[in-house]
Scaffold this active site. Structure first.
Site, PDB file in Angstrom:
ATOM      1  N   GLU A   1      -8.408  -3.703   2.833  1.00  0.00           N
ATOM      2  CA  GLU A   1      -8.631  -4.321   4.142  1.00  0.00           C
ATOM      3  C   GLU A   1      -9.603  -3.489   4.979  1.00  0.00           C
ATOM      4  O   GLU A   1     -10.476  -4.043   5.663  1.00  0.00           O
ATOM      5  CB  GLU A   1      -7.310  -4.461   4.904  1.00  0.00           C
TER       6      GLU A   1
ATOM      7  N   CYS B   1      -0.528  -2.880   4.703  1.00  0.00           N
ATOM      8  CA  CYS B   1       0.255  -1.706   5.117  1.00  0.00           C
ATOM      9  C   CYS B   1       0.073  -1.528   6.630  1.00  0.00           C
ATOM     10  O   CYS B   1      -0.779  -2.193   7.240  1.00  0.00           O
ATOM     11  CB  CYS B   1      -0.229  -0.462   4.366  1.00  0.00           C
TER      12      CYS B   1
HETATM   13  N1  LIG Z   1      -2.419  -4.365   1.329  1.00  0.00           N
HETATM   14  C1  LIG Z   1      -2.648  -3.166   0.770  1.00  0.00           C
HETATM   15  N2  LIG Z   1      -1.619  -2.370   0.502  1.00  0.00           N
HETATM   16  C2  LIG Z   1      -1.904  -1.155  -0.050  1.00  0.00           C
HETATM   17  N3  LIG Z   1      -1.073  -0.158  -0.409  1.00  0.00           N
HETATM   18  C3  LIG Z   1      -1.816   0.838  -0.890  1.00  0.00           C
HETATM   19  N4  LIG Z   1      -3.121   0.517  -0.849  1.00  0.00           N
HETATM   20  C4  LIG Z   1      -3.200  -0.734  -0.326  1.00  0.00           C
HETATM   21  C5  LIG Z   1      -4.300  -1.614  -0.024  1.00  0.00           C
HETATM   22  O1  LIG Z   1      -5.491  -1.347  -0.231  1.00  0.00           O
HETATM   23  N5  LIG Z   1      -3.963  -2.808   0.544  1.00  0.00           N
END
Ligand SMILES: Nc1nc2[nH]cnc2c(=O)[nH]1
Length: 195
Positions: free
Chosen positions: A62, A122
């Site tokens: 993101e 996250c």
């Molecule tokens: N949504 C999302 N959760 C994560 N958890 C660890 N890395 C990521 C990520 O790039 N995107």
């Protein structure tokens, strides 16, 4: 550039985010996370998790996609790349002489945009989504799915709900009078522009 692609449906957009996620895993670049940011059903920017490639813990799908979308929308904006002049000064690349201040326009950020993600965001990425002022978030796998494959996302959300003194990482206010100087510099600027 993707601007101008024909209008895409939700499922196609999510499938593109998942394709990016899978590509990152297959190349050993990062976890199974990919994202696309759209405006009016068209893809503005793509990104994928590159934490393992870069060693940068903020290189989440993101975050990468938001940075790219901002660059696409503001191609003429001054670079935010910082040059280390010496140990105590950071110089920003200057706006070209006489060009209009793009800040008010930039401060609209990604209003009118949506993000499609292979997995739920996250807390860091969700904050970035708030700051970028996007309208909507669509994700495929949920936080429980993400925890099951070994990522801490849901634990971090839980940690935020605890009182400061009970959190996994120590957090404490110290010397509030020092930071107040920088805050005063901000409030004293007549041309300040809240974002
Ligand atoms: N949504 C999302 N959760 C994560 N958890 C660890 N890395 C990521 C990520 O790039 N995107």
């Amino acid at each position: 550039m993707p601007i101008g692609e024909s209008v895409m449906e939700d499922k196609e957009l999510l499938a593109e985010a998942v394709r990016l996620a899978t590509e990152s895993v297959e190349n050993g670049w990062g976890g199974p996370f990919g994202a696309v940011i759209t405006r009016n059903g068209e893809i503005l920017a793509r990104g994928q998790n590159r934490v393992l490639l870069t060693g940068d813990p903020t290189a989440h799908a993101e975050m990468q996609t938001i940075s790219k979308a901002i660059q696409v929308l503001n191609p003429e904006a001054p670079s935010i790349a910082v040059e280390h002049q010496n140990e105590s000064t950071l110089a920003y690349v200057a706006r070209p002489e006489g060009s209009p201040d793009p800040l008010p326009e930039r401060a609209r950020m990604l209003q009118g945009c949506s993000i499609y993600i292979s997995g739920a965001p996250c807390p860091m990425c969700m904050s970035a989504i708030y700051w970028s002022r996007m309208d909507a978030v669509y994700y495929s796998c949920d936080l429980e799915d993400t925890a099951r494959i070994g990522f801490d996302d849901s634990f971090q959300y839980e940690d935020f709900e605890r009182p400061l003194g009970e959190r996994r990482i120590k957090i404490e206010q110290i010397h509030p009078e020092l930071g107040a100087n920088a805050y005063a510099a901000w409030t004293n600027r007549a041309d300040r522009h809240a974002y």
